[in-house]
Write a protein that holds these residues in place. Structure first.
Motif, PDB file in Angstrom:
ATOM      1  N   ILE A 372       0.860  -1.186   0.000  1.00 40.16           N
ATOM      2  CA  ILE A 372       0.000   0.000   0.000  1.00 40.16           C
ATOM      3  C   ILE A 372       0.894   1.234   0.000  1.00 40.16           C
ATOM      4  O   ILE A 372       1.814   1.356   0.806  1.00 40.16           O
ATOM      5  CB  ILE A 372      -0.934   0.020   1.230  1.00 40.16           C
ATOM      6  N   SER A 373       0.626   2.148  -0.930  1.00 40.50           N
ATOM      7  CA  SER A 373       1.395   3.382  -1.050  1.00 40.50           C
ATOM      8  C   SER A 373       0.519   4.539  -0.575  1.00 40.50           C
ATOM      9  O   SER A 373      -0.417   4.946  -1.262  1.00 40.50           O
ATOM     10  CB  SER A 373       1.813   3.587  -2.510  1.00 40.50           C
ATOM     11  N   LEU A 374       0.810   5.064   0.615  1.00 45.23           N
ATOM     12  CA  LEU A 374      -0.031   6.077   1.244  1.00 45.23           C
ATOM     13  C   LEU A 374       0.583   7.460   1.099  1.00 45.23           C
ATOM     14  O   LEU A 374       1.743   7.680   1.468  1.00 45.23           O
ATOM     15  CB  LEU A 374      -0.203   5.738   2.741  1.00 45.23           C
ATOM     16  N   GLY A 375      -0.196   8.398   0.584  1.00 43.13           N
ATOM     17  CA  GLY A 375       0.270   9.782   0.468  1.00 43.13           C
ATOM     18  C   GLY A 375       0.395  10.422   1.842  1.00 43.13           C
ATOM     19  O   GLY A 375      -0.337  10.064   2.778  1.00 43.13           O
ATOM     20  N   ASN A 376       1.287  11.388   1.974  1.00 44.91           N
ATOM     21  CA  ASN A 376       1.563  11.974   3.294  1.00 44.91           C
ATOM     22  C   ASN A 376       0.798  13.273   3.551  1.00 44.91           C
ATOM     23  O   ASN A 376       1.178  14.062   4.405  1.00 44.91           O
ATOM     24  CB  ASN A 376       3.072  12.218   3.455  1.00 44.91           C
ATOM     25  N   GLY A 377      -0.296  13.489   2.824  1.00 40.44           N
ATOM     26  CA  GLY A 377      -1.057  14.738   2.968  1.00 40.44           C
ATOM     27  C   GLY A 377      -2.066  14.698   4.094  1.00 40.44           C
ATOM     28  O   GLY A 377      -1.968  13.896   5.033  1.00 40.44           O
ATOM     29  N   THR A 378      -3.084  15.571   3.990  1.00 44.51           N
ATOM     30  CA  THR A 378      -4.138  15.666   4.996  1.00 44.51           C
ATOM     31  C   THR A 378      -4.793  14.300   5.223  1.00 44.51           C
ATOM     32  O   THR A 378      -5.083  13.583   4.276  1.00 44.51           O
ATOM     33  CB  THR A 378      -5.216  16.672   4.528  1.00 44.51           C
ATOM     34  N   ALA A 379      -5.014  13.937   6.497  1.00 42.74           N
ATOM     35  CA  ALA A 379      -5.650  12.673   6.914  1.00 42.74           C
ATOM     36  C   ALA A 379      -4.751  11.453   6.714  1.00 42.74           C
ATOM     37  O   ALA A 379      -5.196  10.321   6.837  1.00 42.74           O
ATOM     38  CB  ALA A 379      -6.984  12.456   6.186  1.00 42.74           C
ATOM     39  N   SER A 380      -3.481  11.693   6.440  1.00 45.17           N
ATOM     40  CA  SER A 380      -2.550  10.573   6.271  1.00 45.17           C
ATOM     41  C   SER A 380      -2.367   9.818   7.582  1.00 45.17           C
ATOM     42  O   SER A 380      -2.346   8.591   7.616  1.00 45.17           O
ATOM     43  CB  SER A 380      -1.204  11.098   5.777  1.00 45.17           C
ATOM     44  N   ARG A 381      -2.265  10.556   8.680  1.00 47.19           N
ATOM     45  CA  ARG A 381      -2.071   9.957  10.006  1.00 47.19           C
ATOM     46  C   ARG A 381      -3.234   9.026  10.350  1.00 47.19           C
ATOM     47  O   ARG A 381      -3.044   7.888  10.780  1.00 47.19           O
ATOM     48  CB  ARG A 381      -1.959  11.085  11.034  1.00 47.19           C
ATOM     49  N   GLU A 382      -4.451   9.526  10.129  1.00 49.00           N
ATOM     50  CA  GLU A 382      -5.646   8.735  10.443  1.00 49.00           C
ATOM     51  C   GLU A 382      -5.758   7.523   9.526  1.00 49.00           C
ATOM     52  O   GLU A 382      -6.142   6.436   9.948  1.00 49.00           O
ATOM     53  CB  GLU A 382      -6.902   9.610  10.313  1.00 49.00           C
TER      54      GLU A 382
END
Length: 713
Positions: A372-382
């Motif tokens: 899974i490649s997750l972007g580090n923008g808004t709501a990334s932490r959640e």
């Protein structure tokens, strides 16, 4: 000026190397082509040196052109002396040429010109020569003339002083000395326009630093604070020393009549004419040097980012996180083809975590997703919290990685993205880009304006043309180092190949779509508008796997095919052995490179390059770069403790340190003093973007979201 000798001296290379490089550039060869396929001529100059040479060559040629214009202008005025001509011809910079030309440059109507029109030049010369025994006001009475609008002796004296002030200001030697002295002994000073208001520039509210020590990033910060009308910035020169110097040069006799007038003229000349101009010149010089430094750092960071190793052979789920509008997902197969897209709402305000997990499990099971490649923008932490919970519930091994979203929104809304994914919205395009950035960072990132990739500092404050040219050069070098698959490369990637313009890149793709895959490099000559010169420049960087000629899959240039085939035959092999990968030890079988090179009619360097290519056909230089860190658990800022040792990825390198991603959604800063035990002038001497480093936590400020790290373990 001997440009070849100057280039050789500046770049510390032999004159023959400089001469060969200049000739090749003038013939229209690109830097990547010269660097890779003309090593024999240049003595193996690399692309970095060649780009520096090309830049200096342009500057020096512009300098010579400026000298010709200046000489012609002064000669047309009948004022060109042999001494002045020699000074101009020997000038090493445009600034010096401007200094020498200043007295002869056509001027607007200055106070001195108006005074000359009133006939006051003889009075000015009398004062400058310091020959009179009469008080100056008494001498000035002879120049009172109602018709010429000189109403009194005081007005005549004032006009003469204006002429003297301009004469002093126009003296090239004085300006050169004052500029140099100010740079060595002056300071840059800044104050706040509204000191009671807080801002990011607070450290510059009462700031001063010697000009010779001030760092480039401070100059750019001061410039920005000044542009935003928060700071007042000025140069403080050693004024008393400079006035003493000018007095020593101007007042050569102890004449009580002329001395006070000359002292007043000198002070006026410096404060009104010289100091403001010198301040502008020094500010421009400091800014230019700071920009050049920042562009170099940006370019180095960009190169490291583009040259990150691809993660091949995996089905990737790209995740573009968001709150209200939901998280966009895109499943991409191992070749980069988008298999599926959808939207889930595991974050606030919907908080549909269970539903989101169910959708994710179906996608993972259906397409055999492994990463899974997750972007580090808004709501990334959640989103990361949901991913970690999901991984624990799955029976198969899944890992995730957080990728930098910088530039994704620019790409998603671009014409290129619309053409590539006409049926997707911007979120779906962004999710697909997140996945592809892992599979082949170079191929994906070339679709974005390099300035938007986010690995520099103050990029919006500098010369945009110079920045764009430098970064485009970096991208071009990276793409050509790696090479491209002629049958799969996008037009965005192809346009960075040596000799290929945007139009030719589109023509190659159009030819491929109409005629099917390329079977030989020679077919490129059938592409519209792609002639022999473009073919020569690009062919070696284009790869064709499973084509008619196995050499088309290597970095061997078609001009060397005959020599390569001969060499293979002499050593007892065939092209079929190249296909099967049986030429791995071929370089060791060549006993005498010089002898064989002579036999084949090529240079020894070229022979060594051919042997290296045949051993490892189309070897990807990115294999040597550190692999990205794949994660399966989450870490928050509140989990960090002082003294904790972690592995992280260097995300950005700036003048005063490096930002390291340790997996907590807030990059930590390793200050330059904490990078290594030895003294370094710049962080790039020790770290690069993409490096995997071990760091220790020094301090954590959760409220200010600041993490201080050290690499001194």
């Amino acid at each position: 000026m001997d440009i070849i000798k100057t280039l050789a001296d500046e770049l510390n290379i032999r004159p023959q190397q400089a001469k060969a490089a200049v000739e090749l550039i003038d013939e229209g060869n690109t830097i990547p082509f010269i660097s890779r396929y003309r090593k024999e001529a240049t003595g193996s100059l690399n692309d970095e040196v060649l780009r520096g040479l090309s830049e200096r060559l342009n500057y020096l040629r512009n300098l010579e052109e400026k000298k010709e214009q200046v000489l012609s202008s002064i000669e047309s005025q009948g004022k060109l002396t042999a001494e002045l001509k020699e000074q101009i011809e020997q000038a090493a910079t445009l600034v010096v040429v401007d200094d020498l030309y200043r007295p002869y440059r056509p001027k607007r109507r200055t106070r001195a010109i108006i005074a000359k029109e009133k006939g006051l030049e003889p009075l000015a010369n009398l004062i400058l020569l310091q020959m009179t025994d009469t008080p100056i006001l008494k001498e000035a009475e002879a120049f009172v003339d109602e018709e010429k609008e000189v109403a009194s002796a005081q007005e005549a004296a004032a006009g003469a002083m204006d002429i003297i002030a301009e004469h002093i200001a126009d003296e090239p030697d004085y300006r050169m000395y004052i500029r140099d002295y100010t740079l060595k002994h002056g300071k840059i000073v800044s104050t706040a326009k509204k000191p009671e208001e807080s801002s990011v520039y607070e450290m510059y509210y009462e700031f001063e630093e010697p000009l010779k020590k001030v760092a480039g990033h401070r100059i750019l910060a001061l410039n920005r604070g000044e542009a935003e009308k928060i700071l007042t910035v000025k140069i403080e020169a050693p004024e008393e020393d400079i006035l003493r110097y000018l007095a020593k040069k101007t007042i050569t006799k102890d004449n009580s009549n002329t001395k006070p007038v000359l002292e007043e003229s000198i002070a006026d000349s410096y404060k009104r004419l010289i100091a403001p101009a010198i301040e502008r010149e020094i500010r421009n010089l400091l800014t230019e040097n700071a920009e050049d430094g920042a562009i170099r750092v940006f370019g180095k960071n960009l190169e490291q980012l583009l040259m990150q190793p691809p993660i091949a052979g995996q089905v990737v789920l790209g995740w573009d996180p968001a709150f209200r509008t939901g998280c966009k997902l895109a499943v991409v197969d191992a070749t980069g083809k988008v298999l599926d897209t959808t939207v889930i709402y595991p974050t606030a305000p919907q908080n549909k975590v269970a539903e989101a997990k169910a959708v994710l499990k179906k996608l993972i099971d259906k397409y055999h997703v492994t990463l899974i490649s997750l972007g580090n923008g808004t709501a990334s932490r959640e989103s990361e919290t949901v991913i970690v919970e999901l991984i624990k519930e799955l029976p198969v091994k899944i890992q995730y990685i957080i990728v930098n979203e910088a530039g994704a929104s620019v790409y998603s809304a671009s014409k290129l993205a619309t053409e590539e994914f006409p049926n997707f919205d911007v979120g779906q395009r962004s999710a697909a880009s997140m996945a592809r950035r892992l599979q082949d960072p170079l191929a994906e990132l070339v679709k974005i304006d390099p300035k938007s990739i986010g690995v520099g500092q103050y990029q919006h404050d500098m010369n945009q043309k110079k920045l764009s040219e430098a970064l485009s050069g970096v991208v071009e070098d990276c793409v050509n180092k790696v090479g491209v698959d002629l049958n799969t490369a996008s037009a965005s990637l192809l346009e960075y190949i040596s000799g290929i313009s945007k139009m030719l890149a589109q023509n190659i793709v159009a030819y491929r779509e109409e005629n099917g895959r390329f079977l030989t490099r020679a077919q490129l000559l059938k592409v519209a508008k792609l002639g022999p010169k473009a073919f020569e420049q690009c062919a070696g960087f284009m790869r064709i796997s499973e084509g008619k000629n196995p050499l088309d899959a290597t970095g061997v240039h078609p001009e060397s095919y005959e020599a390569a085939e001969k060499m293979i035959g002499i050593l007892g092999y065939s092209l079929e052995d190249l296909k099967s990968g049986s030429l791995k030890g071929i370089s060791k079988k060549i006993e005498d490179y010089k002898k064989m090179a002579d036999e084949l009619g090529i240079g020894e360097i070229t022979l060594r390059d051919i042997a290296g290519e045949l051993e490892k056909p189309a070897r990807d230089p990115r294999e040597d770069m550190p692999k990205p860190i794949l994660r399966s658990d989450v870490l928050g800022m509140e989990d960090l403790k002082e003294g904790m040792v972690l592995k992280g990825t260097v995300r950005n390198v700036i003048d005063f340190g490096a930002f390291v991603d340790i997996g907590v959604h807030q990059d930590g800063l390793v200050h330059i003093s904490q990078i290594c035990a030895r003294y370094i002038k710049h962080p790039l001497e020790a770290v690069s973007v993409g490096d995997i480093v071990e760091v220790k936590v020094l301090s954590v400020d959760v409220k200010k979201k600041r993490i201080s790290l050290t690499m001194k373990l």
